[in-house]
Write an enzyme that holds these catalytic residues in place. Structure first.
Site, mmCIF file in Angstrom:
data_model
loop_
_atom_site.group_PDB
_atom_site.id
_atom_site.type_symbol
_atom_site.label_atom_id
_atom_site.label_comp_id
_atom_site.label_asym_id
_atom_site.label_seq_id
_atom_site.Cartn_x
_atom_site.Cartn_y
_atom_site.Cartn_z
ATOM 1 N N ALA A 26 0.899 -1.137 0.079
ATOM 2 C CA ALA A 26 0.007 0.108 -0.057
ATOM 3 C C ALA A 26 0.986 1.228 -0.074
ATOM 4 C CB ALA A 26 -1.031 -0.076 1.187
ATOM 5 N N ASN A 27 0.414 2.430 0.171
ATOM 6 C CA ASN A 27 0.854 3.767 0.137
ATOM 7 C C ASN A 27 0.064 4.547 1.123
ATOM 8 O OD1 ASN A 27 -0.787 5.295 -1.424
ATOM 9 N ND2 ASN A 27 -0.177 3.969 -3.246
ATOM 10 N N ARG A 28 0.528 5.765 1.193
ATOM 11 C CA ARG A 28 0.133 6.720 2.326
ATOM 12 C C ARG A 28 -1.189 7.639 1.711
ATOM 13 N NH1 ARG A 28 3.480 6.988 6.618
ATOM 14 N NH2 ARG A 28 5.721 6.182 6.066
#
Length: 211
Positions: A26-28
Site C-alpha cells: 500500500a501507500n500513504r
C-alpha cells in the site's frame, strides 16, 4: 464556466495489492485530493464517475462512486467507465504487485523474498484507448527532481497535462497541497492551498478547455 453535460472521470486514493490474506502492498495516499476534484467537478455541473481505492472518505454529493482495491480492478473500472470528456488520474496506484499466497505467511527466522511484477499502466492504457478522453490529466507524486520527472512522465504516458507535487513534505494524507501544472505550453507553479482550492482551480481550467 460550467461542466454541464460533460462526463468527468476521476480516480483517487491508493490501491492495495495483496501479499497474503492479511497483508497488502500500500501507500500513504488518503484520496483527499481526488475526492476534492470529484466534488468540484460535480459542483460545476458535470456527471462525475469517481473510482476510489481503499479510503474512508464520504462520497461527494452528486458523484457516482465505484470502490476498488487493486490496480487491476481500478484499470478495469476506468476502461468500463469510458467514454468521458476528461479523465483526471489522481490515484496513487501501486507500481508493483506480487502473486499472493493462499494462506497467511508465517514469520520465521528465514528471510522472505517476494517476486514483484509491474502493475498495469492505467494512464498509458487510457492514452492509447480508441475512447481516449479529450483531456487526459495525470498526477506525478515525486520526492526528488519533481518537475523533470513529471515532464518526462507526461511525455511517456501520453497525457495532456501532468499535475506534479512534491510528496516528500507530508502532502500525502495532509489537508494542503502545492502543485505544478505541466502541459505542452510549459510549467505553471501554483501557490500552496487547501486540496479543495487546488481542486477548484484545476476544475476551472478543465471547464475552460471543454467549453
Amino acid at each position: 464556466m460550467t461542466l454541464d453535460g460533460k462526463h468527468i472521470l476521476v480516480t483517487a486514493g491508493p490501491t492495495h495489492e495483496p501479499i497474503d490474506p492479511v497483508r497488502v502492498i500500500a501507500n500513504r495516499s488518503s484520496g483527499r485530493q481526488g475526492f476534492a476534484i470529484a466534488a468540484a467537478a460535480a459542483a460545476a455541473g458535470a456527471r462525475v464517475t469517481l473510482i476510489a481505492g481503499p479510503v474512508t472518505l464520504p462520497t461527494p454529493p452528486g458523484v457516482h462512486r465505484i470502490d476498488v482495491e487493486t490496480a487491476e480492478q481500478m484499470a478495469d473500472a476506468v476502461l468500463r467507465a469510458l467514454p468521458c470528456d476528461a479523465a483526471i488520474m489522481v490515484a496513487a496506484v501501486a507500481d508493483w504487485r506480487v502473486e499472493p499466497a493462499a494462506n497467511k505467511l508465517k514469520k520465521t527466522r528465514a528471510r522472505l523474498s517476494l517476486n514483484f511484477t509491474p502493475t498495469r499502466d492505467i494512464l498509458a492504457e487510457l492514452s492509447a484507448s480508441p475512447q481516449r478522453p479529450r483531456l487526459l490529466i495525470g498526477f506525478a507524486a515525486e520526492t526528488e527532481d519533481v518537475i523533470a520527472n513529471a515532464v518526462a512522465k507526461r511525455e511517456r504516458k501520453g497525457a495532456d497535462w501532468m499535475v506534479a507535487n512534491d510528496v516528500s513534505t507530508g502532502v500525502m494524507g495532509g489537508a494542503r497541497n502545492r502543485v505544478n501544472l505541466i502541459s505542452a505550453a510549459g510549467v505553471e507553479d501554483w501557490p500552496e492551498g487547501s486540496k479543495e482550492e487546488i481542486a477548484a482551480r484545476l476544475v476551472e481550467r478543465i471547464a475552460g478547455i471543454l467549453s
